[in-house]
Design a protein around this motif. Structure first.
Motif, PDB file in Angstrom:
ATOM      1  N   MET A 137       0.848  -1.183   0.000  1.00 42.03           N
ATOM      2  CA  MET A 137       0.000   0.000   0.000  1.00 42.03           C
ATOM      3  C   MET A 137       0.886   1.236   0.000  1.00 42.03           C
ATOM      4  SD  MET A 137      -2.864   0.943   2.807  1.00 42.03           S
ATOM      5  CE  MET A 137      -4.110   2.141   2.455  1.00 42.03           C
ATOM      6  N   LEU A 138       0.490   2.263  -0.747  1.00 40.06           N
ATOM      7  CA  LEU A 138       1.168   3.552  -0.727  1.00 40.06           C
ATOM      8  C   LEU A 138       0.345   4.506   0.124  1.00 40.06           C
ATOM      9  CD1 LEU A 138       2.290   4.229  -4.401  1.00 40.06           C
ATOM     10  CD2 LEU A 138       3.728   3.730  -2.441  1.00 40.06           C
ATOM     11  N   ILE A 139       0.989   5.147   1.065  1.00 40.02           N
ATOM     12  CA  ILE A 139       0.325   6.113   1.920  1.00 40.02           C
ATOM     13  C   ILE A 139       0.967   7.465   1.643  1.00 40.02           C
ATOM     14  CG2 ILE A 139      -0.169   6.776   4.305  1.00 40.02           C
ATOM     15  CD1 ILE A 139       0.481   3.405   4.376  1.00 40.02           C
ATOM     16  N   THR A 140       0.145   8.457   1.264  1.00 40.59           N
ATOM     17  CA  THR A 140       0.688   9.743   0.837  1.00 40.59           C
ATOM     18  C   THR A 140       0.312  10.915   1.731  1.00 40.59           C
ATOM     19  OG1 THR A 140      -1.196  10.098  -0.643  1.00 40.59           O
ATOM     20  CG2 THR A 140       0.765   9.033  -1.582  1.00 40.59           C
ATOM     21  N   ASP A 141      -0.692  10.781   2.548  1.00 40.27           N
ATOM     22  CA  ASP A 141      -1.107  11.880   3.412  1.00 40.27           C
ATOM     23  C   ASP A 141      -0.200  11.925   4.641  1.00 40.27           C
ATOM     24  OD1 ASP A 141      -2.386  13.519   5.360  1.00 40.27           O
ATOM     25  OD2 ASP A 141      -4.320  13.188   4.374  1.00 40.27           O
ATOM     26  N   PRO A 142       0.488  13.056   4.892  1.00 38.67           N
ATOM     27  CA  PRO A 142       1.392  13.140   6.045  1.00 38.67           C
ATOM     28  C   PRO A 142       0.723  12.817   7.381  1.00 38.67           C
ATOM     29  CG  PRO A 142       1.756  14.995   4.585  1.00 38.67           C
ATOM     30  CD  PRO A 142       0.544  14.268   4.070  1.00 38.67           C
ATOM     31  N   LYS A 143      -0.565  13.135   7.522  1.00 40.57           N
ATOM     32  CA  LYS A 143      -1.274  12.808   8.769  1.00 40.57           C
ATOM     33  C   LYS A 143      -1.400  11.305   8.938  1.00 40.57           C
ATOM     34  CE  LYS A 143      -4.509  15.298   7.383  1.00 40.57           C
ATOM     35  NZ  LYS A 143      -5.447  16.149   6.801  1.00 40.57           N
ATOM     36  N   HIS A 144      -1.636  10.585   7.842  1.00 49.20           N
ATOM     37  CA  HIS A 144      -1.761   9.136   7.914  1.00 49.20           C
ATOM     38  C   HIS A 144      -0.403   8.482   8.151  1.00 49.20           C
ATOM     39  CE1 HIS A 144      -5.638   9.555   5.348  1.00 49.20           C
ATOM     40  NE2 HIS A 144      -5.806   9.970   6.590  1.00 49.20           N
ATOM     41  N   ILE A 145       0.634   9.033   7.535  1.00 45.15           N
ATOM     42  CA  ILE A 145       1.990   8.526   7.777  1.00 45.15           C
ATOM     43  C   ILE A 145       2.334   8.685   9.259  1.00 45.15           C
ATOM     44  CG2 ILE A 145       4.446   8.876   7.287  1.00 45.15           C
ATOM     45  CD1 ILE A 145       3.581   9.680   4.417  1.00 45.15           C
ATOM     46  N   TYR A 146       2.005   9.840   9.821  1.00 45.61           N
ATOM     47  CA  TYR A 146       2.280  10.069  11.248  1.00 45.61           C
ATOM     48  C   TYR A 146       1.489   9.095  12.117  1.00 45.61           C
ATOM     49  CZ  TYR A 146       2.272  12.118  15.852  1.00 45.61           C
ATOM     50  OH  TYR A 146       2.387  12.289  17.198  1.00 45.61           O
ATOM     51  N   TYR A 147       0.222   8.887  11.796  1.00 45.44           N
ATOM     52  CA  TYR A 147      -0.622   7.992  12.593  1.00 45.44           C
ATOM     53  C   TYR A 147      -0.063   6.573  12.614  1.00 45.44           C
ATOM     54  CZ  TYR A 147      -4.753   5.356  14.038  1.00 45.44           C
ATOM     55  OH  TYR A 147      -5.617   4.496  14.676  1.00 45.44           O
ATOM     56  N   LEU A 148       0.444   6.123  11.465  1.00 42.18           N
ATOM     57  CA  LEU A 148       0.930   4.743  11.360  1.00 42.18           C
ATOM     58  C   LEU A 148       2.360   4.562  11.859  1.00 42.18           C
ATOM     59  CD1 LEU A 148      -0.592   3.929   7.889  1.00 42.18           C
ATOM     60  CD2 LEU A 148      -1.279   2.930  10.079  1.00 42.18           C
ATOM     61  N   THR A 149       3.198   5.586  11.706  1.00 40.64           N
ATOM     62  CA  THR A 149       4.623   5.414  11.995  1.00 40.64           C
ATOM     63  C   THR A 149       5.148   6.280  13.129  1.00 40.64           C
ATOM     64  OG1 THR A 149       5.347   7.148  10.463  1.00 40.64           O
ATOM     65  CG2 THR A 149       5.038   4.930   9.549  1.00 40.64           C
ATOM     66  N   GLY A 150       4.463   7.355  13.447  1.00 40.30           N
ATOM     67  CA  GLY A 150       4.970   8.296  14.438  1.00 40.30           C
ATOM     68  C   GLY A 150       5.937   9.315  13.842  1.00 40.30           C
ATOM     69  N   PHE A 151       6.183   9.238  12.531  1.00 38.99           N
ATOM     70  CA  PHE A 151       7.081  10.177  11.851  1.00 38.99           C
ATOM     71  C   PHE A 151       6.288  11.413  11.440  1.00 38.99           C
ATOM     72  CE2 PHE A 151       8.827  11.866   7.851  1.00 38.99           C
ATOM     73  CZ  PHE A 151      10.066  12.277   8.304  1.00 38.99           C
ATOM     74  N   ALA A 152       6.639  12.559  12.014  1.00 35.98           N
ATOM     75  CA  ALA A 152       5.961  13.812  11.700  1.00 35.98           C
ATOM     76  C   ALA A 152       6.830  14.653  10.780  1.00 35.98           C
ATOM     77  CB  ALA A 152       5.662  14.576  12.976  1.00 35.98           C
TER      78      ALA A 152
END
Length: 63
Positions: free
Chosen positions: A29-44
């Motif tokens: 899966m490709l995740i492109t929304d920074p908010k979703h990346i943060y939610y899944l990985t903790g990377f802001a």
């Protein structure tokens, strides 16, 4: 798709997503929304005009 159960709700979001992808027969899966990346990985990040993408591959050894 599995119903939300107490067991699933106690898993972290990334584990739930991996389980959902596997359950649907999807490998990645490709995740492109920074908010979703943060939610899944903790990377802001605050990418401004830059494109952010996170590639999630569910297989243990993708190569």
């Amino acid at each position: 798709m599995e119903r939300w159960t107490t067991t699933l709700m106690n898993q972290n979001p990334l584990s739930r997503l991996e389980a959902d992808l596997s359950g649907q027969g999807l490998d990645a899966m490709l995740i492109t929304d920074p908010k979703h990346i943060y939610y899944l990985t903790g990377f802001a990040s605050n990418p401004h005009e830059r494109f952010s993408v996170w590639f999630l591959h569910v297989a243990k050894n993708p190569y």
